[in-house]
Design an enzyme around this catalytic site. Sequence first.
Site, PDB file in Angstrom:
ATOM      1  N   LYS A  14       0.858  -1.248   0.076  1.00 41.76           N
ATOM      2  CA  LYS A  14       0.012   0.159  -0.226  1.00 41.76           C
ATOM      3  C   LYS A  14       0.723   1.228  -0.130  1.00 41.76           C
ATOM      4  O   LYS A  14       0.516   2.156  -0.771  1.00 41.76           O
ATOM      5  CB  LYS A  14      -0.963  -0.071   1.265  1.00 41.76           C
ATOM      6  N   ARG A  87      -9.925   0.671   8.664  1.00 45.21           N
ATOM      7  CA  ARG A  87      -9.524  -0.636   9.035  1.00 45.21           C
ATOM      8  C   ARG A  87     -10.760  -1.603   9.930  1.00 45.21           C
ATOM      9  O   ARG A  87     -10.324  -2.556  10.206  1.00 45.21           O
ATOM     10  CB  ARG A  87      -8.301  -0.558   9.844  1.00 45.21           C
ATOM     11  N   ARG A 159      10.879  -0.563  11.076  1.00 43.55           N
ATOM     12  CA  ARG A 159       9.836  -0.079  11.991  1.00 43.55           C
ATOM     13  C   ARG A 159       9.827  -1.110  13.372  1.00 43.55           C
ATOM     14  O   ARG A 159      10.131  -2.256  13.093  1.00 43.55           O
ATOM     15  CB  ARG A 159       8.358  -0.350  11.265  1.00 43.55           C
ATOM     16  N   ARG A 170      -0.342  -8.719  13.575  1.00 47.32           N
ATOM     17  CA  ARG A 170      -0.784  -7.804  12.536  1.00 47.32           C
ATOM     18  C   ARG A 170      -1.751  -8.392  11.672  1.00 47.32           C
ATOM     19  O   ARG A 170      -2.763  -7.914  11.354  1.00 47.32           O
ATOM     20  CB  ARG A 170       0.294  -7.074  11.680  1.00 47.32           C
TER      21      ARG A 170
END
Length: 212
Positions: A14, A87, A159, A170
């Site tokens: 994305k 989301r 990250r 996730r």
Amino acid sequence: MGNIILLGAPGSGKGTQSEKIIAQFGYNHVSTGDIIRDNIRNNTAKGNLAKKYSEQGKLVPDDLMIEMLEDYLQTVQGGIIWDGFPRTVNQAEKLDELLAKRNAKVDHTLYFEIAESKLIDRIMGRLICPTCKRTYHITFHPPKVAGICDYDQTPLVRRADDTAEKVQVRLAEYKRDTEPLVQYYLNKQNLSVIDADMEGDAVWNQIVAIIK
Ligand code: AP5
Ligand code: MG
């Protein structure tokens, strides 16, 4: 210029495709992941509340997420690439409201479909620029000078949530809360499926064909 949602699993591309869409078509980029990471970096009260969720791979609660988003949107005018928002179904309904206030609507939802087996390699090799937020990959998209951003020479970082363990969290959050949005936007008849398994320009070419 309208509003385009990028919907897809963690690591599905994305952010990478957002960069290209913005460079070519001039949309604003609203990445809720970047908004949260900036709040954490700047030590804001909301960032401190969000940190314990996002750095563990869990979704930030809707109310807190929407507050951070609304702060950010005050400075944004014109077409938007929505990267990582909505989301949850609750966030999708909130987005419809926010856009109605701007006399706008969701024009396209691009659903990045990808084999789960590809995600780990993509995420574990990712490097990001903390200044301009551009995304690299040690093998698939390396910077010109190892470890340095091509555009502003900032040292690249990994990250906090890009570990094998947190990717599993996730993914579970994604499947439980975010995947139902595929049906939500199918019902709204603005969903296009992008084959995000592909490399090189193949993903980009599919996107251009839809949004041009
Ligand atoms: P967020 O930052 O949005 O992370 P994510 O959804 O997990 O998605 P990623 O950024 O990991 O993946 P991507 O699809 O952007 O892939 P990329 O292009 O980088 O959110 C982080 C956290 O913040 C969440 O877990 C949550 O805690 C919180 N959060 C954010 N939004 C929220 C919300 N709305 N509500 C609640 N909480 C929220 O690509 C990955 C790698 O692959 C890169 O290295 C790239 O170079 C490489 N790559 C990309 N495409 C290709 C390709 N075609 N071939 C080969 N390599 C490729
Ligand atoms: Mg991203």
